[in-house]
Design a protein around this motif. Structure first.
Motif, PDB file in Angstrom:
ATOM      1  N   ALA A  94      23.053  63.000 115.183  1.00 55.33           N
ATOM      2  CA  ALA A  94      22.391  63.854 116.166  1.00 55.33           C
ATOM      3  C   ALA A  94      23.475  64.313 117.139  1.00 55.33           C
ATOM      4  CB  ALA A  94      21.287  63.103 116.898  1.00 55.33           C
ATOM      5  N   GLU A  95      23.143  65.263 117.985  1.00 53.94           N
ATOM      6  CA  GLU A  95      24.162  65.721 118.946  1.00 53.94           C
ATOM      7  C   GLU A  95      24.255  64.803 120.151  1.00 53.94           C
ATOM      8  OE1 GLU A  95      25.861  69.840 120.928  1.00 53.94           O
ATOM      9  OE2 GLU A  95      23.799  69.775 120.188  1.00 53.94           O
ATOM     10  N   THR A  96      23.124  64.184 120.525  1.00 52.61           N
ATOM     11  CA  THR A  96      23.094  63.341 121.715  1.00 52.61           C
ATOM     12  C   THR A  96      22.490  61.985 121.393  1.00 52.61           C
ATOM     13  OG1 THR A  96      22.803  65.312 123.092  1.00 52.61           O
ATOM     14  CG2 THR A  96      22.314  63.191 124.114  1.00 52.61           C
ATOM     15  N   TRP A  97      23.107  60.943 121.894  1.00 51.64           N
ATOM     16  CA  TRP A  97      22.652  59.571 121.671  1.00 51.64           C
ATOM     17  C   TRP A  97      21.716  59.164 122.794  1.00 51.64           C
ATOM     18  CZ3 TRP A  97      25.442  54.516 123.060  1.00 51.64           C
ATOM     19  CH2 TRP A  97      24.879  53.420 122.363  1.00 51.64           C
ATOM     20  N   ASN A  98      20.514  58.745 122.459  1.00 49.80           N
ATOM     21  CA  ASN A  98      19.522  58.321 123.454  1.00 49.80           C
ATOM     22  C   ASN A  98      18.928  56.970 123.075  1.00 49.80           C
ATOM     23  OD1 ASN A  98      19.449  60.762 125.186  1.00 49.80           O
ATOM     24  ND2 ASN A  98      18.711  61.746 123.318  1.00 49.80           N
ATOM     25  N   PRO A  99      19.716  55.891 123.131  1.00 45.58           N
ATOM     26  CA  PRO A  99      19.169  54.578 122.765  1.00 45.58           C
ATOM     27  C   PRO A  99      18.180  54.094 123.817  1.00 45.58           C
ATOM     28  CG  PRO A  99      21.337  54.323 123.743  1.00 45.58           C
ATOM     29  CD  PRO A  99      21.106  55.811 123.618  1.00 45.58           C
ATOM     30  N   TYR A 100      17.275  53.256 123.380  1.00 45.53           N
ATOM     31  CA  TYR A 100      16.287  52.687 124.283  1.00 45.53           C
ATOM     32  C   TYR A 100      16.878  51.485 125.011  1.00 45.53           C
ATOM     33  CZ  TYR A 100      12.109  50.160 125.825  1.00 45.53           C
ATOM     34  OH  TYR A 100      11.175  49.499 126.576  1.00 45.53           O
ATOM     35  N   GLY A 101      16.574  51.370 126.287  1.00 44.69           N
ATOM     36  CA  GLY A 101      16.975  50.192 127.059  1.00 44.69           C
ATOM     37  C   GLY A 101      18.286  50.380 127.788  1.00 44.69           C
ATOM     38  N   GLY A 102      18.367  49.782 128.969  1.00 41.02           N
ATOM     39  CA  GLY A 102      19.576  49.904 129.782  1.00 41.02           C
ATOM     40  C   GLY A 102      20.563  48.774 129.594  1.00 41.02           C
ATOM     41  N   ASP A 103      20.247  47.795 128.746  1.00 36.82           N
ATOM     42  CA  ASP A 103      21.177  46.685 128.522  1.00 36.82           C
ATOM     43  C   ASP A 103      22.326  47.131 127.627  1.00 36.82           C
ATOM     44  OD1 ASP A 103      20.205  45.280 125.539  1.00 36.82           O
ATOM     45  OD2 ASP A 103      18.911  46.717 126.556  1.00 36.82           O
ATOM     46  N   ALA A 104      23.428  46.441 127.694  1.00 42.72           N
ATOM     47  CA  ALA A 104      24.635  46.840 126.972  1.00 42.72           C
ATOM     48  C   ALA A 104      24.431  46.896 125.472  1.00 42.72           C
ATOM     49  CB  ALA A 104      25.787  45.880 127.309  1.00 42.72           C
ATOM     50  N   ASN A 105      23.577  46.012 124.940  1.00 45.36           N
ATOM     51  CA  ASN A 105      23.386  45.925 123.490  1.00 45.36           C
ATOM     52  C   ASN A 105      22.198  46.736 122.994  1.00 45.36           C
ATOM     53  OD1 ASN A 105      24.062  42.630 124.340  1.00 45.36           O
ATOM     54  ND2 ASN A 105      25.536  43.848 123.193  1.00 45.36           N
ATOM     55  N   HIS A 106      21.407  47.301 123.908  1.00 48.18           N
ATOM     56  CA  HIS A 106      20.201  48.048 123.539  1.00 48.18           C
ATOM     57  C   HIS A 106      19.383  47.239 122.528  1.00 48.18           C
ATOM     58  CE1 HIS A 106      21.827  51.451 125.712  1.00 48.18           C
ATOM     59  NE2 HIS A 106      22.951  51.304 125.044  1.00 48.18           N
TER      60      HIS A 106
END
Length: 260
Positions: A94-106
């Motif tokens: 994808a063009e933009t990464w939008n992982p869920y969660g604000g922790d370092a490991n998601h």
């Protein structure tokens, strides 16, 4: 005259752009885990499934992606956990990464709440330990569920067998879905045992060729380890003055030809 011609050729090279590359790291405290690790953190199972990182390189219309992983060369292992064994998953972009969660490991991110993947490399034979070809598919559905298959589609743990795998992750392109389109483009992939999987494709007439950044997802069909991340890769533009220099050089070449 020779100096003008040399300068013009340099300007042409600048207009053509140059190779760009970026690295996604999947080791240490900042490694991406993704959801449903069942308490095992980054890697479920032994180190065979460990992914170390990815390199994305674009040179003109050529896109190369290398996944550094211990699993390279081991497709077909653990037949007790999956029919035919565990194999290589498809690669998603994808063009933009939008992982869920604000922790370092998601650690809660999965295909339902994370990045909506736009393109997929669908492998011709995910059990091959030498490589082969792949088709580029565009994923048009509003959700990953419409476009992809999860690890659940590949795992078949027998009764009475303790079998843990990272469920809920995008694993393969669902080529039977009406939201998935074959772009007609084909690439190649190769395997370097115990080291890496490498994917190469020439892009043309697809949005993917014009991305200014690349987000990536890959894992084995069990998704026992998953890599995700993003690299910025602005589309090269001519430097100021390059086009006038190129025009001057082409004119000089024409004059030199007429004199001869």
């Amino acid at each position: 005259m020779k100096q003008i011609i040399t300068t013009a050729l340099a300007a042409i090279a600048l207009c053509a752009g140059s190779a760009q590359a970026g690295v996604i790291n999947d080791t240490g405290a900042g490694a991406f885990w993704g959801g449903d690790a069942h308490g095992y953190g980054d890697v479920i199972g032994n180190s065979t499934f460990d992914i170390h990182g990815a390199t994305i390189e674009r040179n003109g219309n050529e896109l190369k992606i290398a996944i550094a992983t211990n699993f390279a060369g081991h497709a077909g292992v653990d037949t007790w956990a999956a029919q035919g064994g565990i194999a290589y998953g498809d690669l998603f972009l994808a063009e933009t990464w939008n992982p869920y969660g604000g922790d370092a490991n998601h650690a809660g991110s999965n295909s339902a709440n994370g990045t909506l993947w736009s393109y997929g490399f669908h492998l011709d034979n995910r059990f091959s330990n030498t490589g082969g070809s792949f088709k580029l598919y565009q994923l048009n559905g509003a959700t990953n569920a419409a476009n992809t298959k999860g690890s659940e589609a590949f795992m078949s743990c027998g009764l009475g067998v303790s079998c843990y795998y990272r469920n809920g992750q995008a694993t393969a392109v669902n080529t039977a879905s009406n939201t998935v389109t074959d772009t007609g483009l084909v690439g190649t992939w190769t395997v370097t045992p115990n080291a890496a999987l490498e994917f190469t494709i020439m892009l043309s007439s697809v949005e993917l060729a014009r991305y200014s950044s690349y987000a990536l997802h890959w894992g084995e069909t069990c998704q026992n380890d998953v890599i995700e991340g993003q690299v910025d890769m602005p589309v090269p533009v001519p430097l100021p003055g390059a086009l006038p220099l190129m025009a001057l050089g082409l004119a000089a070449l024409g004059m030199a030809r007429r004199r001869r």
